[in-house]
Design an enzyme around this catalytic site. Structure first.
Site, mmCIF file in Angstrom:
data_model
loop_
_atom_site.group_PDB
_atom_site.id
_atom_site.type_symbol
_atom_site.label_atom_id
_atom_site.label_comp_id
_atom_site.label_asym_id
_atom_site.label_seq_id
_atom_site.Cartn_x
_atom_site.Cartn_y
_atom_site.Cartn_z
ATOM 1 C CE LYS A 115 4.426 1.576 11.259
ATOM 2 N NZ LYS A 115 3.935 0.431 10.334
ATOM 3 C CE LYS A 198 8.105 4.536 6.254
ATOM 4 N NZ LYS A 198 8.172 3.142 5.950
ATOM 5 C CE LYS A 201 2.369 -1.054 2.157
ATOM 6 N NZ LYS A 201 3.094 -1.349 3.068
HETATM 7 N N1 AQP Z 1 9.193 5.677 1.645
HETATM 8 C C1 AQP Z 1 9.850 4.753 1.453
HETATM 9 N N2 AQP Z 1 10.989 4.873 0.699
HETATM 10 C C2 AQP Z 1 11.821 3.783 0.370
HETATM 11 N N3 AQP Z 1 11.501 2.488 0.676
HETATM 12 C C3 AQP Z 1 10.261 2.270 1.355
HETATM 13 N N4 AQP Z 1 9.585 1.457 2.073
HETATM 14 C C4 AQP Z 1 8.519 1.513 2.611
HETATM 15 N N5 AQP Z 1 8.449 2.957 2.516
HETATM 16 C C5 AQP Z 1 9.424 3.448 1.846
HETATM 17 C C6 AQP Z 1 10.120 -0.247 1.858
HETATM 18 O O1 AQP Z 1 9.182 -0.781 1.229
HETATM 19 C C7 AQP Z 1 9.304 -2.320 1.731
HETATM 20 C C8 AQP Z 1 7.906 -2.769 2.174
HETATM 21 O O2 AQP Z 1 7.493 -1.981 3.273
HETATM 22 P P1 AQP Z 1 6.430 -2.423 4.160
HETATM 23 O O3 AQP Z 1 5.193 -2.521 3.537
HETATM 24 O O4 AQP Z 1 6.893 -3.608 4.613
HETATM 25 O O5 AQP Z 1 6.201 -1.603 5.134
HETATM 26 P P2 AQP Z 1 6.537 0.097 5.785
HETATM 27 O O6 AQP Z 1 8.063 0.041 5.481
HETATM 28 O O7 AQP Z 1 5.978 0.216 7.036
HETATM 29 O O8 AQP Z 1 6.038 0.648 4.535
HETATM 30 P P3 AQP Z 1 4.759 1.826 4.582
HETATM 31 O O9 AQP Z 1 4.452 2.060 3.434
HETATM 32 O O10 AQP Z 1 5.209 3.033 5.471
HETATM 33 O O11 AQP Z 1 3.518 1.029 5.248
HETATM 34 P P4 AQP Z 1 2.650 1.473 6.507
HETATM 35 O O12 AQP Z 1 2.334 2.833 6.573
HETATM 36 O O13 AQP Z 1 1.708 0.268 6.631
HETATM 37 O O14 AQP Z 1 3.712 1.373 7.994
HETATM 38 C C9 AQP Z 1 10.272 -2.342 2.874
HETATM 39 O O15 AQP Z 1 11.480 -2.646 2.301
HETATM 40 C C10 AQP Z 1 10.438 -0.902 3.122
HETATM 41 O O16 AQP Z 1 11.752 -0.466 3.665
#
Ligand code: AQP
Length: 334
Positions: A115, A198, A201
């Site tokens: 990040k 991955k 969002k």
């Molecule tokens: N691609 C994924 N596959 C499986 N699990 C996932 N999680 C996130 N992306 C995947 C799981 O969802 C839960 C919540 O995630 P989060 O909102 O706390 O943050 P993150 O992991 O940073 O998710 P994003 O979507 O990638 O958000 P941004 O783009 O804002 O950083 C966690 O249990 C995570 O493992």
């Protein structure tokens, strides 16, 4: 660690509409775990502000994440669902953990490196100490089990290191070493545009992810446009390793159908992608359609959603308050 009462904790950031990765990697398991455990699920808005957020969007995303939990099947009356910033114990315990955790540990976190990228000197301090707050989220409830997607594995290991170091430093057996629960066929759902990245969002391409609020047409067109190749679908798992996009589609279909990857593969081996994509779109519409309808329904009554959060915060404080008091005593605060 058997002396600790079994308790589940997990959080989701209100950084945008939730996607299929959040659902299959985390929320689907949140729902199943309610059968066996006392569960605490949190909308982690303090984690969200480690990168810039629009305040109005953050507020509305918080309610949308809550609505997504409930729509997916989390029982807010039996379990605790709440917003992180309304329970002060999270940040109070995080400060103690800032003083237990080591800079070297945080420097090794791959999510921070990803990040921060080349901008390491200019990102927020919060982004770096994020895993310490995550440890506080879990340990403020002495939670023993944490359902997360595969991307959170390293942060969970750090939570265990913090708990262990606290116990050693103060010669107590106070914190459990929380266990990650990473299971299912889709612990890491990949982008539909790039099978090596991955699903996230924050990806610039809307076509990289299926949202829990997508219409049936959106789902169909995103799956139709998902990256694939001109070969036929292979008949064994080994060949899938060199075809990350195909592996991702098979994993998603297996997870949504509660079938093994091997079984799914038997149905599609030697066939064209169009067959797999048509069936996958149908399956996703079947799984996501009812969740979408319920999310939109719940969002029509924001007062009710705010009440659910208030009720959850009260229940969460009742557990976290006495635990923090014990921690303060252990470290020598009056
Ligand atoms: N691609 C994924 N596959 C499986 N699990 C996932 N999680 C996130 N992306 C995947 C799981 O969802 C839960 C919540 O995630 P989060 O909102 O706390 O943050 P993150 O992991 O940073 O998710 P994003 O979507 O990638 O958000 P941004 O783009 O804002 O950083 C966690 O249990 C995570 O493992």
């Amino acid at each position: 660690m058997s002396s600790f009462q079994k308790r589940v904790f997990s959080g989701v950031q209100p950084t945008g509409t939730l996607h299929l990765g959040n659902y299959l990697g985390a929320i689907k398991n949140f729902v199943e775990l309610q059968k066996e455990f006392e569960c605490i699920y949190c909308v982690v808005d303090q984690h969200a502000i480690t990168v810039e957020q629009n305040p109005a969007e953050l507020r509305s995303n918080t309610l949308e994440v809550l609505a997504s939990f409930i729509a997916a099947g989390v029982d807010y009356k039996k379990q605790i669902i709440f917003q992180q910033s309304s329970v002060a114990e999270h940040s109070q315990l995080a400060w103690v953990f800032n003083c237990v955790s080591r800079i070297g540990w945080l420097n090794r976190m791959t999510q921070f490196k990803d990040k921060a990228g080349k901008n390491k000197e200019n990102v927020s301090v919060g982004l770096m100490v994020y895993p310490n707050l995550m440890a506080a989220d879990i340990l403020a409830y002495l939670a023993t089990h944490v359902p997360v997607g595969d991307d959170q594995k390293q942060h969970l290991e750090l939570s265990r290191d913090i708990a262990q170091k606290f116990n050693n430093d103060f010669k107590v057996d106070f914190f459990p070493l929380p266990e990650p629960l990473i299971y299912g066929n889709a612990t890491r759902v990949m982008s539909l545009r790039d099978g090596t990245k991955k699903m996230s969002k924050s990806d610039a391409s809307e076509f990289s992810r299926i949202l829990l609020t997508d219409s049936d047409d959106d789902i169909s067109s995103k799956i139709k446009k998902a990256k694939s190749d001109s070969d036929l679908i292979p008949d064994n798992k080994d060949q899938l390793q060199n075809k990350p996009e195909c592996l991702n589609l098979i994993n998603i279909l297996s997870a949504c159908s509660n079938e093994s990857i091997e079984k799914t593969l038997v149905s599609y081996a030697g066939k064209e992608y169009s067959k797999l994509k048509n069936d996958l779109a149908d399956k996703l519409i079947q799984v996501i359609g009812p969740i979408r309808t319920e999310i939109l329904n719940l969002l029509n009554n924001k007062d009710e959603l705010n009440k659910v959060l208030d009720m959850g915060s009260e229940k969460a404080s009742t557990i976290a308050g006495p635990i923090l008091k014990e921690v303060y005593k252990i470290v020598g605060f009056r």
